[in-house]
Scaffold this active site. Structure first.
Site, PDB file in Angstrom:
ATOM      1  N   ASP A  40       1.092  -1.064   0.110  1.00 45.83           N
ATOM      2  CA  ASP A  40      -0.193   0.035   0.065  1.00 45.83           C
ATOM      3  C   ASP A  40       0.848   1.260  -0.110  1.00 45.83           C
ATOM      4  O   ASP A  40       2.124   1.230   0.301  1.00 45.83           O
ATOM      5  CB  ASP A  40      -0.815   0.002   1.122  1.00 45.83           C
ATOM      6  CG  ASP A  40      -2.028   0.850   1.082  1.00 45.83           C
ATOM      7  OD1 ASP A  40      -2.510   1.368   0.093  1.00 45.83           O
ATOM      8  OD2 ASP A  40      -2.812   1.075   2.226  1.00 45.83           O
ATOM      9  N   ARG A  44       0.010   7.678  -2.385  1.00 43.26           N
ATOM     10  CA  ARG A  44       0.271   8.741  -1.557  1.00 43.26           C
ATOM     11  C   ARG A  44       1.886   9.349  -1.977  1.00 43.26           C
ATOM     12  O   ARG A  44       2.488  10.388  -2.178  1.00 43.26           O
ATOM     13  CB  ARG A  44       0.409   8.536  -0.160  1.00 43.26           C
ATOM     14  CG  ARG A  44      -1.060   8.718   0.504  1.00 43.26           C
ATOM     15  CD  ARG A  44      -1.148   7.869   1.606  1.00 43.26           C
ATOM     16  NE  ARG A  44      -1.413   6.694   1.699  1.00 43.26           N
ATOM     17  CZ  ARG A  44      -1.465   5.708   2.367  1.00 43.26           C
ATOM     18  NH1 ARG A  44      -0.922   6.106   3.641  1.00 43.26           N
ATOM     19  NH2 ARG A  44      -1.833   4.658   2.001  1.00 43.26           N
ATOM     20  N   HIS A  57       2.112   3.528  -9.083  1.00 36.43           N
ATOM     21  CA  HIS A  57       1.762   2.145  -9.478  1.00 36.43           C
ATOM     22  C   HIS A  57       3.119   1.339 -10.078  1.00 36.43           C
ATOM     23  O   HIS A  57       3.669   0.570 -10.009  1.00 36.43           O
ATOM     24  CB  HIS A  57       0.546   1.933 -10.075  1.00 36.43           C
ATOM     25  CG  HIS A  57      -0.467   2.445  -9.229  1.00 36.43           C
ATOM     26  ND1 HIS A  57      -0.643   1.734  -7.895  1.00 36.43           N
ATOM     27  CD2 HIS A  57      -1.739   2.975  -9.558  1.00 36.43           C
ATOM     28  CE1 HIS A  57      -1.919   2.535  -7.449  1.00 36.43           C
ATOM     29  NE2 HIS A  57      -2.442   3.088  -8.362  1.00 36.43           N
ATOM     30  N   LEU A 151      10.293 -21.031  -5.617  1.00 35.53           N
ATOM     31  CA  LEU A 151       9.451 -20.072  -4.900  1.00 35.53           C
ATOM     32  C   LEU A 151       7.928 -20.102  -5.606  1.00 35.53           C
ATOM     33  O   LEU A 151       7.863 -19.926  -6.709  1.00 35.53           O
ATOM     34  CB  LEU A 151      10.001 -18.811  -4.901  1.00 35.53           C
ATOM     35  CG  LEU A 151       9.282 -17.588  -4.618  1.00 35.53           C
ATOM     36  CD1 LEU A 151       9.094 -17.491  -2.920  1.00 35.53           C
ATOM     37  CD2 LEU A 151       9.650 -16.170  -4.947  1.00 35.53           C
TER      38      LEU A 151
HETATM   39  C1  IPE Z   1      -5.096  -2.598   0.054  1.00 33.66           C
HETATM   40  O1  IPE Z   1      -5.161  -1.278   0.092  1.00 33.66           O
HETATM   41  C2  IPE Z   1      -5.521  -3.478  -1.182  1.00 33.66           C
HETATM   42  C3  IPE Z   1      -4.165  -3.383  -2.143  1.00 33.66           C
HETATM   43  C4  IPE Z   1      -3.120  -3.364  -1.619  1.00 33.66           C
HETATM   44  C5  IPE Z   1      -4.237  -4.064  -3.385  1.00 33.66           C
HETATM   45  P1  IPE Z   1      -6.231  -0.183  -0.241  1.00 33.66           P
HETATM   46  O2  IPE Z   1      -5.549   0.984  -0.588  1.00 33.66           O
HETATM   47  O3  IPE Z   1      -7.098  -0.622  -1.396  1.00 33.66           O
HETATM   48  O4  IPE Z   1      -6.767  -0.359   1.092  1.00 33.66           O
HETATM   49  P2  IPE Z   1      -7.728   0.672   1.834  1.00 33.66           P
HETATM   50  O5  IPE Z   1      -8.901   1.169   1.044  1.00 33.66           O
HETATM   51  O6  IPE Z   1      -6.704   1.717   2.362  1.00 33.66           O
HETATM   52  O7  IPE Z   1      -8.217   0.039   3.194  1.00 33.66           O
HETATM   53  C1  IPE Z   2      -1.498   0.112  -3.466  1.00 38.46           C
HETATM   54  O1  IPE Z   2      -1.313   1.626  -3.374  1.00 38.46           O
HETATM   55  C2  IPE Z   2      -1.944  -0.256  -4.908  1.00 38.46           C
HETATM   56  C3  IPE Z   2      -3.472  -0.930  -4.862  1.00 38.46           C
HETATM   57  C4  IPE Z   2      -4.215  -0.725  -3.701  1.00 38.46           C
HETATM   58  C5  IPE Z   2      -3.717  -0.933  -6.157  1.00 38.46           C
HETATM   59  P1  IPE Z   2      -2.631   2.738  -3.367  1.00 38.46           P
HETATM   60  O2  IPE Z   2      -2.893   2.944  -4.746  1.00 38.46           O
HETATM   61  O3  IPE Z   2      -3.568   2.339  -2.297  1.00 38.46           O
HETATM   62  O4  IPE Z   2      -1.896   3.860  -2.502  1.00 38.46           O
HETATM   63  P2  IPE Z   2      -2.628   4.907  -1.443  1.00 38.46           P
HETATM   64  O5  IPE Z   2      -3.104   4.111  -0.350  1.00 38.46           O
HETATM   65  O6  IPE Z   2      -3.538   5.638  -2.202  1.00 38.46           O
HETATM   66  O7  IPE Z   2      -1.390   5.574  -1.247  1.00 38.46           O
HETATM   67 MG    MG Z   3      -4.043   2.470  -0.501  1.00 38.63          MG
END
Ligand code: IPE
Ligand code: IPE
Ligand code: MG
Length: 260
Positions: A40, A44, A57, A151
């Site tokens: 995650d 940000r 990403h 793996l």
């Molecule tokens: C969790 O991240 C899912 C993935 C990393 C794919 P999110 O960014 O979707 O989760 P929330 O919405 O902050 O809980």
């Molecule tokens: C995780 O990063 C990737 C996915 C959930 C696909 P985010 O896209 O959720 O990044 P934040 O949480 O908005 O920073």
């Molecule tokens: Mg996120």
């Protein structure tokens, strides 16, 4: 847990060690068999730099590659990435489209290396709901690596734990009704065999980056006794060293499973 977060963000400078020293130390203790990561913080990371979320990403994908290499180097048996949840469809169309294109990008750049590393790639999640170009890339990963014995690399894509549990329950009811299983024989082991992770050990260590302290519908059944590690580091900043420190942190923990 707080201590490990501090160490992971690097505020503890008391013990500078080289990569080799760290790996050698980790090798002296039992490894987690299965490490699962909630990757995650991509959005940000990009926002902090004034970049579109998709740039986060893209950088995140590079980190996925590096962490696969690190896990393989340590000899971890199973590595799972939570890459796209059943709830992530709520995101803007452009972002979803970008994310859905990543598997075919990754296929072009990384399939060969994964084959050379003897990595077996598997998916957790309903592929059929993803665009056809995503499905074909995911299927090619699985097909081309299915005989590999190193793996096991799982990507949870269009994965949601509640959805997984509901599907298992429906299938189990059907199997009771058609006489394939006996209702009185439903136990934890049988339930596990109806989940997408069938045949795999439960995660020993779950890492979530970006400072969020929640599991967001990830492996709810399977992580009953997992060790959880939360770090403020955003996924696109998460290096191999962070990964090694997380494994080292896991090795210092005492797992009791309810006993003393
Ligand atoms: C969790 O991240 C899912 C993935 C990393 C794919 P999110 O960014 O979707 O989760 P929330 O919405 O902050 O809980
Ligand atoms: C995780 O990063 C990737 C996915 C959930 C696909 P985010 O896209 O959720 O990044 P934040 O949480 O908005 O920073
Ligand atoms: Mg996120």
């Amino acid at each position: 847990m707080i201590e490990s977060i501090k160490r992971l963000v690097g505020t503890d400078k008391s013990q500078p060690r080289t990569r080799e020293e760290l790996i050698a130390k980790i090798r002296q203790s039992p490894l987690p068999e299965h490490v699962a990561i909630i990757t995650d913080g991509n959005g940000r990371w990009a926002k902090k730099r004034g970049l579109p979320r998709t740039a986060g990403h893209a950088q995140g994908m590079k980190r996925v590659r590096e962490i696969i290499r690190a896990a393989d180097e340590l000899g971890i048996k199973v590595l799972t990435f939570y890459s796209f949840s059943t709830e992530n469809w709520k995101r803007p169309k452009d972002e979803v489209e970008y994310l859905m294109k990543l598997p075919s990008e990754f296929l072009k750049t990384d399939l060969q290396e994964l084959i050379e590393r003897n990595v077996k790639v598997q998916m957790l999640g309903e592929k059929s709901a993803t665009p056809s170009y995503t499905q074909s890339a995911l299927m090619e990963f699985e097909e081309r690596t299915k005989h590999n014995t190193g793996l096991i690399l799982n990507f949870a894509i269009n994965y949601g734990s509640r959805d997984e549990i509901l599907r298992a329950v429906r299938q189990m009811i059907e199997d009771v009704q058609n006489g394939h299983i006996d209702k009185d024989r439903i136990d934890e082991e049988l339930m596990s065999s109806y989940l997408l992770t069938r045949g795999l050990p439960d995660p020993d260590l779950v890492i979530r980056t970006s400072g969020e302290i929640r599991v967001s519908n990830f492996l709810l059944w399977q992580l009953a006794y997992s060790e959880l590690l939360f770090t403020d580091v955003l996924w696109p900043d998460f290096t191999q060293e962070h990964f090694f420190l997380a494994v080292e942190d896991y090795q210092r923990r005492s797992r009791r499973f309810g006993a003393v």
